[in-house]
Design a protein around this motif. Structure first.
Motif, PDB file in Angstrom:
ATOM      1  N   UNK A 168       0.835  -1.206   0.000  1.00  0.00           N
ATOM      2  CA  UNK A 168       0.000   0.000   0.000  1.00  0.00           C
ATOM      3  C   UNK A 168       0.870   1.257   0.000  1.00  0.00           C
ATOM      4  N   UNK A 169       1.921   1.278   0.803  1.00  0.00           N
ATOM      5  CA  UNK A 169       2.847   2.407   0.844  1.00  0.00           C
ATOM      6  C   UNK A 169       3.491   2.619  -0.526  1.00  0.00           C
ATOM      7  N   UNK A 170       3.907   1.511  -1.153  1.00  0.00           N
ATOM      8  CA  UNK A 170       4.535   1.599  -2.469  1.00  0.00           C
ATOM      9  C   UNK A 170       3.581   2.243  -3.476  1.00  0.00           C
ATOM     10  N   UNK A 171       2.330   1.833  -3.468  1.00  0.00           N
ATOM     11  CA  UNK A 171       1.353   2.388  -4.402  1.00  0.00           C
ATOM     12  C   UNK A 171       1.141   3.878  -4.159  1.00  0.00           C
ATOM     13  N   UNK A 172       1.080   4.270  -2.912  1.00  0.00           N
ATOM     14  CA  UNK A 172       0.904   5.693  -2.599  1.00  0.00           C
ATOM     15  C   UNK A 172       2.159   6.494  -2.946  1.00  0.00           C
ATOM     16  N   UNK A 173       3.335   5.889  -2.793  1.00  0.00           N
ATOM     17  CA  UNK A 173       4.579   6.567  -3.179  1.00  0.00           C
ATOM     18  C   UNK A 173       4.653   6.742  -4.691  1.00  0.00           C
ATOM     19  N   UNK A 174       4.185   5.756  -5.434  1.00  0.00           N
ATOM     20  CA  UNK A 174       4.136   5.876  -6.896  1.00  0.00           C
ATOM     21  C   UNK A 174       3.161   6.985  -7.278  1.00  0.00           C
ATOM     22  N   UNK A 175       2.009   7.034  -6.610  1.00  0.00           N
ATOM     23  CA  UNK A 175       1.026   8.090  -6.882  1.00  0.00           C
ATOM     24  C   UNK A 175       1.626   9.466  -6.586  1.00  0.00           C
ATOM     25  N   UNK A 176       2.349   9.578  -5.475  1.00  0.00           N
ATOM     26  CA  UNK A 176       2.968  10.864  -5.116  1.00  0.00           C
ATOM     27  C   UNK A 176       4.037  11.256  -6.138  1.00  0.00           C
ATOM     28  N   UNK A 177       4.811  10.296  -6.600  1.00  0.00           N
ATOM     29  CA  UNK A 177       5.842  10.583  -7.602  1.00  0.00           C
ATOM     30  C   UNK A 177       5.219  11.023  -8.926  1.00  0.00           C
ATOM     31  N   UNK A 178       4.177  10.313  -9.342  1.00  0.00           N
ATOM     32  CA  UNK A 178       3.495  10.678 -10.589  1.00  0.00           C
ATOM     33  C   UNK A 178       2.842  12.054 -10.462  1.00  0.00           C
ATOM     34  N   UNK A 179       2.290  12.352  -9.280  1.00  0.00           N
ATOM     35  CA  UNK A 179       1.680  13.669  -9.063  1.00  0.00           C
ATOM     36  C   UNK A 179       2.743  14.762  -9.094  1.00  0.00           C
ATOM     37  N   UNK A 180       3.900  14.503  -8.502  1.00  0.00           N
ATOM     38  CA  UNK A 180       4.994  15.482  -8.543  1.00  0.00           C
ATOM     39  C   UNK A 180       5.438  15.738  -9.984  1.00  0.00           C
ATOM     40  N   UNK A 181       5.513  14.671 -10.778  1.00  0.00           N
ATOM     41  CA  UNK A 181       5.881  14.832 -12.199  1.00  0.00           C
ATOM     42  C   UNK A 181       4.852  15.704 -12.913  1.00  0.00           C
ATOM     43  N   UNK A 182       3.581  15.467 -12.638  1.00  0.00           N
ATOM     44  CA  UNK A 182       2.507  16.242 -13.252  1.00  0.00           C
ATOM     45  C   UNK A 182       2.517  17.691 -12.764  1.00  0.00           C
ATOM     46  N   UNK A 183       2.630  17.865 -11.466  1.00  0.00           N
ATOM     47  CA  UNK A 183       2.572  19.199 -10.866  1.00  0.00           C
ATOM     48  C   UNK A 183       3.720  20.091 -11.351  1.00  0.00           C
TER      49      UNK A 183
END
Length: 165
Positions: free
Chosen positions: A18-33
């Motif tokens: 679950x942590x890994x999935x949320x970290x991937x989401x945060x990384x993808x969001x940072x790339x987008x932002x």
């Protein structure tokens, strides 16, 4: 922390996945932002390490382990009322490898096309953010859906798929 599978392999605990999935989401969001590809490199690194050395050695899983040791307990776990989500959070090693391959392909593609078609790269980063946030919070995983479809295709082609689950 990890549970054995029927074939003797070890799974990562559900909180780490679950942590890994949320970290991937945060990384993808940072790339987008920030519209930068560097956070996508983190996802690629995580995917390649997980694919080559097993999910237990993926950087985001290792970070969860360090944070959990510091906290004295797993920092994330599914709630009791999310039993169906728990199954996805405790995925099999074959599903882990399948998802790591998908992420390695997707992130490599995003890194390659970002300079040429940035709108597509950032839009897809937004999609990854949404899907991984959904996966990390409620347990719905598109990778698991794709894996089930892949196994269905293999079955129709006459391959035994019990070894993959």
């Amino acid at each position: 922390m990890s549970a054995p599978t029927p074939n003797g392999q070890r799974r990562c605990d559900s909180g780490a996945i679950r942590f890994q999935r949320l970290a991937i989401a945060a990384s993808a969001f940072a790339a987008l932002l920030f519209q930068r590809v560097e956070p996508i490199w983190l996802i690629l690194l995580n995917s390649v390490m997980g694919l080559l050395f097993s999910a237990r050695w993926a950087p985001f899983i290792l970070i969860h382990g360090v944070l959990s040791k510091l906290a004295g307990r797993s920092i994330l776990h599914p709630s009791v009322d999310q039993r169906s989500a728990y199954v996805l959070f405790a995925q099999t090693p074959a599903l882990d490898r399948f998802i790591y391959v998908l992420f390695a392909i997707v992130t490599s593609t995003l890194i390659l096309i970002a300079p040429h078609v940035p709108t597509f790269a950032w839009a897809f980063s937004g999609f990854v953010t949404l899907m991984m946030s959904l996966s990390g919070t409620v347990g719905f995983c598109m990778g698991a859906v794709f894996f089930a479809a892949f196994l269905g295709i293999l079955r129709k082609l006459g391959f035994r798929t019990t070894q993959w689950t």
